[in-house]
Write an enzyme that holds these catalytic residues in place. Structure first.
Site, PDB file in Angstrom:
ATOM      1  N   GLY A 154      -4.615  -4.563 -12.198  1.00 35.00           N
ATOM      2  CA  GLY A 154      -5.205  -4.277 -13.497  1.00 35.00           C
ATOM      3  C   GLY A 154      -5.918  -5.416 -14.184  1.00 35.00           C
ATOM      4  N   CYS A 214       0.834  -1.198   0.000  1.00 39.23           N
ATOM      5  CA  CYS A 214       0.000   0.000   0.000  1.00 39.23           C
ATOM      6  C   CYS A 214       0.874   1.255   0.000  1.00 39.23           C
ATOM      7  CB  CYS A 214      -0.911   0.013   1.212  1.00 39.23           C
ATOM      8  SG  CYS A 214      -2.030   1.438   1.249  1.00 39.23           S
TER       9      CYS A 214
END
Length: 344
Positions: free
Chosen positions: A212, A99
């Protein structure tokens, strides 16, 4: 240290996503796929040690298999938090090394730990010693000025040396300076071949690719190169794609596609049980907004859930009205299609 137990990797997982993959979201996703591995939102060690554990760690039996993702960089604290997570029933303990948000960086965890592979390995050794369930890592291919071909392999090798066998790799470098987390979702470009190469050169490790992936067709292509695929925003915004996962990804013979209407039917008992406990309807239905994405009536579905679901005392009847609205619109469209066919 105790040898980390070998375990079968799940071929499809839904990523840990802050503010999204709470217990209500996970229960919805489980109605669509019985096999996909689900993840919690990231929970910091401080929150686990000192916070409201029922709120942070509570889970329903329907969610399994489900992994707890921890954020932290103190091995001793991570060990205690991992042990607590295992006691609450989680099937895996995962360390967040990916993150890029400012808040995460300020706490010395998340993607910034890519710069400290020795510390990550120390953290994983502590977690592995503390629990019997699998201890796993979710990382990036690198951060900022790092060379991914070096940073990714060093992190993986150091963790593998202390017994870690399962890695989830987000195939995009994290930029901790100069890009916002939102911008970092698309920049820089994804490097899937590097993750494929990691699997090819470390065949004994379980490698799951993330970043993605927008469809099961894309997931199937990745599975030619790696052991598993983790879906993120695609699974949240269009959860219906999970309805084909058990048959297409896991090869489960006889597994039927779970359509959106069936998912709502399966989710209904969960909704009713939580409503009886005092949970607000909107806390659960917010995860359902994308369920009928792209289908006739999807706008009416979203409007009813968002407008009526937030009202005080909103109950299961709101979901019924939304479902009736989308069913009615689909029936009208079908009728018009039949009429047009007869006229022709």
């Amino acid at each position: 240290m105790r040898k980390v137990q070998e375990f079968q990797a799940h071929r499809l997982a839904v990523a840990p996503m802050m503010d999204w993959t709470d217990r209500h979201c996970r229960a919805l996703h489980r109605t669509l796929s019985a096999r996909a591995l689900l993840y919690t939102e990231m929970v910091t060690t401080g929150a686990v040690l000192h916070g409201d554990r029922e709120k942070l760690l509570g889970l329903d039996a329907v969610e399994h298999p489900v992994a707890l993702q921890l954020g932290g960089s103190e091995p001793a604290e991570l060990a205690v938090a991992a042990r607590i997570g295992e006691a609450w029933g989680y099937d895996e303990i995962n360390l967040n090394v990916g993150c890029p948000s400012d808040r995460v960086q300020s706490g010395r965890f998340g993607a910034c730990l890519m710069r400290e592979p020795a510390l990550v390995a120390e953290c994983m050794a502590a977690i592995g010693e503390a629990v019997q369930v699998p201890a796993t890592v979710k990382c990036r291919i690198g951060v900022d000025e790092q060379e991914p071909q070096e940073s990714l392999f060093e992190l993986v090798d150091r963790c593998a040396a202390v017994g870690v066998r399962h890695f989830v790799v987000h195939a995009r470098k994290a930029w901790l300076k100069g890009l916002s987390p939102k911008e970092n979702r698309d920049i820089p470009r994804l490097d899937y071949p590097l993750v494929w190469r990691l699997k090819a050169e470390r065949p004994e490790l379980t490698i799951v690719i993330n970043g993605g992936v927008g469809s099961l067709a894309e997931a199937e292509e990745h599975l030619r190169h790696v052991d598993g695929v983790m879906l993120g925003r695609a699974a949240y915004h269009t959860p219906a794609i999970l309805g084909e996962a058990d048959a297409r990804i896991f090869g489960e013979a006889g597994a039927a596609t779970v359509d959106c209407f069936e998912a709502v039917r399966r989710y209904r008992p969960y909704l009713e049980a939580r409503l009886a406990e005092g949970v607000h309807l909107a806390a659960m239905t917010r995860h359902m907004l994308g369920l009928f994405h792209g289908l006739p009536g999807a706008r009416a579905w979203r409007r009813i859930l968002t407008v009526e679901g937030v009202k005080p005392g909103a109950g299961i009847e709101v979901v019924d009205r939304a479902l009736a609205a989308i069913s009615g619109l689909q029936e009208q469209r079908l009728a018009r299609g039949l009429e047009a066919g007869e006229a022709a």
